[in-house]
Design a protein around this motif. Structure first.
Motif, PDB file in Angstrom:
ATOM      1  N   SER A  70      -2.275   7.323  -3.844  1.00 41.43           N
ATOM      2  CA  SER A  70      -1.443   6.468  -2.983  1.00 41.43           C
ATOM      3  C   SER A  70      -1.232   5.097  -3.616  1.00 41.43           C
ATOM      4  CB  SER A  70      -2.086   6.313  -1.602  1.00 41.43           C
ATOM      5  OG  SER A  70      -2.087   7.540  -0.922  1.00 41.43           O
ATOM      6  N   SER A  74       2.385   3.802  -4.872  1.00 48.10           N
ATOM      7  CA  SER A  74       2.876   2.539  -4.335  1.00 48.10           C
ATOM      8  C   SER A  74       3.335   1.617  -5.465  1.00 48.10           C
ATOM      9  CB  SER A  74       1.783   1.872  -3.501  1.00 48.10           C
ATOM     10  OG  SER A  74       2.215   0.620  -3.033  1.00 48.10           O
ATOM     11  N   PRO A  83       9.631  -0.583  -2.792  1.00 49.90           N
ATOM     12  CA  PRO A  83       8.276  -0.484  -2.244  1.00 49.90           C
ATOM     13  C   PRO A  83       8.279   0.368  -0.971  1.00 49.90           C
ATOM     14  CG  PRO A  83       9.166  -2.693  -1.924  1.00 49.90           C
ATOM     15  CD  PRO A  83      10.146  -1.943  -2.775  1.00 49.90           C
ATOM     16  N   GLY A 110       6.485  10.210   2.196  1.00 48.92           N
ATOM     17  CA  GLY A 110       6.721   8.782   2.119  1.00 48.92           C
ATOM     18  C   GLY A 110       7.936   8.322   2.886  1.00 48.92           C
TER      19      GLY A 110
END
Length: 149
Positions: A70, A74, A83, A110
């Motif tokens: 993660s 990111s 982002p 996401g």
């Protein structure tokens, strides 16, 4: 691209296990020393059969891998100018007694405004390859299921 190399000083994290008895009848306790977040019971039956309220090395690897992935994703997304609003990542680590860890499946969903599904999958693949935990686990097959939520 090395993941965040050179941005921070090296760190060492420590966990300890106290084991008593044989493999099949014994049990142990894993303590997260660096964070002092807790102590967790482990046993062979919890590892090879049902958890029964205990953890296993594979569950701890899954926790490490899902969080590392993660973070890596990111960064990949931010570097691409998109982002994420949120990432939900799980890691399934499969253990086969007598063989060992036979595979890891990472699943990520996401919310990334302005990013195409194809670009998200490409960023997730790059994160899978570059994440330090993935690098440490190169001896096992790591698969990825990535999609926008």
């Amino acid at each position: 691209m090395p993941y965040m190399r050179g941005l921070f000083m090296a760190t060492t994290r420590t966990a300890t296990t106290r084991w008593e008895g044989s493999l099949f009848e014994g049990s142990g306790r894993v303590t997260l020393d660096s964070s002092a977040l807790g102590t967790y019971d482990v046993s062979w039956p919890a590892r090879a059969e049902e958890p029964g309220g205990k953890t296993s090395p594979e569950e701890l690897i899954a926790a490490a891998h899902s969080s590392c992935f993660s973070m890596a994703l990111s960064k990949q997304l931010a570097d691409a100018g998109a982002p994420p609003t949120s990432l939900g990542t799980s890691a399934d680590v499969t253990f086969q007694p007598g063989e060992g860890i036979t595979g890891i499946k990472i699943t990520v969903r996401g919310v990334v405004p302005g990013m195409s599904a194809d670009d998200f999958v490409a960023a997730a693949e790059a994160a899978k390859e570059g994440c330090p935990v993935s690098q440490a686990l190169k001896g096992t097959t790591i698969t990825l299921d990535a999609a926008l939520a």
